[in-house]
Design an enzyme around this catalytic site. Structure first.
Site, PDB file in Angstrom:
ATOM      1  N   GLU A  64      -3.566  15.801 -23.322  1.00 53.67           N
ATOM      2  CA  GLU A  64      -4.771  15.412 -22.563  1.00 53.67           C
ATOM      3  C   GLU A  64      -5.075  13.931 -22.769  1.00 53.67           C
ATOM      4  O   GLU A  64      -5.019  13.426 -23.888  1.00 53.67           O
ATOM      5  CB  GLU A  64      -5.954  16.276 -23.002  1.00 53.67           C
ATOM      6  CG  GLU A  64      -5.816  17.695 -22.478  1.00 53.67           C
ATOM      7  CD  GLU A  64      -6.954  18.615 -22.872  1.00 53.67           C
ATOM      8  OE1 GLU A  64      -7.899  18.141 -23.511  1.00 53.67           O
ATOM      9  OE2 GLU A  64      -6.885  19.800 -22.539  1.00 53.67           O
ATOM     10  N   ASP A 208      -3.024  11.490   3.148  1.00 55.03           N
ATOM     11  CA  ASP A 208      -2.347  12.615   2.497  1.00 55.03           C
ATOM     12  C   ASP A 208      -0.935  12.661   3.079  1.00 55.03           C
ATOM     13  O   ASP A 208      -0.720  13.157   4.191  1.00 55.03           O
ATOM     14  CB  ASP A 208      -3.111  13.911   2.782  1.00 55.03           C
ATOM     15  CG  ASP A 208      -2.496  15.106   2.065  1.00 55.03           C
ATOM     16  OD1 ASP A 208      -1.310  15.017   1.693  1.00 55.03           O
ATOM     17  OD2 ASP A 208      -3.200  16.114   1.872  1.00 55.03           O
ATOM     18  N   THR A 234       2.109  15.480  -2.578  1.00 56.68           N
ATOM     19  CA  THR A 234       2.853  16.380  -3.454  1.00 56.68           C
ATOM     20  C   THR A 234       4.207  15.732  -3.693  1.00 56.68           C
ATOM     21  O   THR A 234       4.579  14.764  -3.026  1.00 56.68           O
ATOM     22  CB  THR A 234       3.042  17.774  -2.824  1.00 56.68           C
ATOM     23  OG1 THR A 234       3.555  17.611  -1.511  1.00 56.68           O
ATOM     24  CG2 THR A 234       1.736  18.540  -2.765  1.00 56.68           C
ATOM     25  N   ARG A 243       7.568  20.881  -8.161  1.00 62.35           N
ATOM     26  CA  ARG A 243       6.227  21.158  -7.626  1.00 62.35           C
ATOM     27  C   ARG A 243       5.218  20.383  -8.454  1.00 62.35           C
ATOM     28  O   ARG A 243       5.060  20.628  -9.650  1.00 62.35           O
ATOM     29  CB  ARG A 243       5.925  22.652  -7.701  1.00 62.35           C
ATOM     30  CG  ARG A 243       6.889  23.497  -6.904  1.00 62.35           C
ATOM     31  CD  ARG A 243       6.354  24.876  -6.696  1.00 62.35           C
ATOM     32  NE  ARG A 243       5.411  24.856  -5.618  1.00 62.35           N
ATOM     33  CZ  ARG A 243       5.726  25.040  -4.330  1.00 62.35           C
ATOM     34  NH1 ARG A 243       6.979  25.267  -3.992  1.00 62.35           N
ATOM     35  NH2 ARG A 243       4.819  25.010  -3.400  1.00 62.35           N
TER      36      ARG A 243
END
Ligand code: DSN
Length: 424
Positions: A64, A208, A234, A243
């Site tokens: 993190e 996008d 993506t 992915r």
């Protein structure tokens, strides 16, 4: 990545010993991907290097935070992996800033909302049935429930976005955020025109580019860089990575986006995915990726031409990119039964709404196809022509209930695919 010089299939002795049930299913999926012609435009085949990177011990680590500022110790290696991925993204796309941590496209877009909007603020995006994405403010998505969406579509007569209409809606509604891009847009996106509209109302423009990222990287679609302040993508569609997702931006928005991804929305990044993204970005920077991107587009144009010759009604009349949207109304069959018949015949597509579709999203009028995966396998003009011929036969067989011909086509497809090995 040459489809011809490929190593043997990956061995998975530990998985076979530990969980033969899952091992067998993975093997069956490998066979399905090898033996069928995969035409879903958002899918692809990753290289073996990308696949190996996703299956590494990097999955064991929590990280993190960001390189040099983590909440867990032991980041000597992970910091380097993430920094390499970021540097490669910046260099490939020519952006000031990249965040490679979003888990996938929807979380990436949610982070954009968190960075720029308060609940209830106005967001403008393309309507889902016209080719937009759920996270561009569609009603069933959190983005449509928690924000105030306004939408643009495509002109019924042309199947294309009308930038004058987009401007009119934007000036009347004054959204704070404008999304361009989507999931079923067969034509070039005019980033410059969107940017000029966003500038008029002081909105943040988000491009996008999930579907076309590989085309942008390979020079086969204009880049949004220099027009959109934020770029969301993506990594697993035309970009041919694992992915995952990335957010890219100008320096001005870097801190807000980073803070929105972590700690705003996500916990620890998926480090094995980050490593695989880095590998995919390296592959996309290689000269042969330009050829790949160009070939995706030329294959789509060939397929679109061959389908049109056979009387298929293509939304917007054709394609500029990797994607073709077919309205099947004139063929007397809906999208879902056509997709199911095609699948039986070894041709995998998804059913899809078409603009102003009178039918429901789960039983729409169209199908959506694309050429990223077949191009990765090395298919070209002859195969695109054959696919169009099979589509024609599938319509006839499906409409007459001729299951034997669907099975016969399936055999022919299997014979053809045997000549085009899959990368991994
Ligand atoms: N599901 C993706 C696609 O198929 O286009 C978009 O999120």
């Amino acid at each position: 990545m040459s489809a011809q010089k490929l190593p043997a299939p990956m061995a998975r002795p530990a998985l076979v010993a530990e969980d033969p049930q899952i091992a067998a299913l993975v093997e069956a999926e490998e066979a399905r991907q090898r033996e069928k012609i995969r035409l879903i435009p958002s899918e692809n085949y990753v290289s073996r290097a990308v696949l190996e990177a996703t299956g590494t011990v990097l999955t064991n680590k929590y990280s993190e935070g960001y390189a040099g500022k983590r909440y867990y110790e032991g980041q000597q290696i992970i910091d380097q992996v993430e920094t390499i991925a970021i540097d490669r993204a910046k260099s490939l796309f020519g952006v000031d800033h990249a965040n490679v941590q979003p888990y996938s496209g929807s979380p990436a877009n949610l982070a954009v909302y968190l960075a720029f909007l308060n609940p209830g603020d106005k967001v403008m995006g393309m309507a889902l049935p016209s080719g937009g994405h759920l996270t561009h403010g569609w009603g069933v998505s959190a983005t449509g429930k928690w924000f105030t969406p306004v939408r643009y579509g495509v002109r019924a007569e042309t199947g294309r976005v009308d930038m004058d209409e987009v401007r009119e809606i934007a000036l009347a509604e004054r959204p704070k955020l404008i999304f361009c891009g989507g999931t079923a847009i067969p034509r070039t996106i005019d980033f410059e025109a969107f940017a000029s509209i966003a500038a008029e109302i002081d909105a943040v423009l988000v491009a996008d580019i999930a579907h076309i990222a590989g085309l942008v990287a390979g020079g086969a679609h204009p880049t949004p860089v220099g027009h959109a302040a934020v770029i969301s993508t993506t990594t697993h569609k035309t970009l041919r990575g694992p992915r995952g997702a990335m957010l890219m931006s100008t320096e001005e928005h870097a801190a807000a986006l980073d803070k929105a991804v972590f700690p705003g929305l996500q916990g620890g990044p998926h480090n094995h995915t980050t490593a695989a993204i880095a590998v995919a970005l390296r592959e996309a920077a290689a000269p042969e990726f330009k050829d790949y991107a160009a070939k995706i587009v030329s294959n789509a144009a060939t397929l679109a031409g061959a389908l049109t010759e056979r009387g298929f009604d293509l939304v917007s009349g054709g394609t500029d990119n990797h994607l073709i949207l077919i309205d099947l109304t004139n063929k007397g069959i809906a999208g879902k039964p056509m997709a199911k018949a095609l699948d039986r015949a070894g041709l995998v597509v998804n059913y899809n709404t078409v603009p102003d579709d009178p039918r429901k999203p789960f039983d729409p009028s169209g199908i959506r196809i694309g050429t990223p995966a077949v191009t990765t396998r090395g298919m070209g003009t002859a195969e695109m022509t054959a696919i169009a011929g099979w589509f024609d036969r599938v319509v006839t067989a499906a409409n007459s209930g001729d299951e034997a011909d669907l099975d016969q086509i399936g055999k022919e497809v299997k014979e053809l695919t045997a000549g085009f090995p899959v990368p991994a």
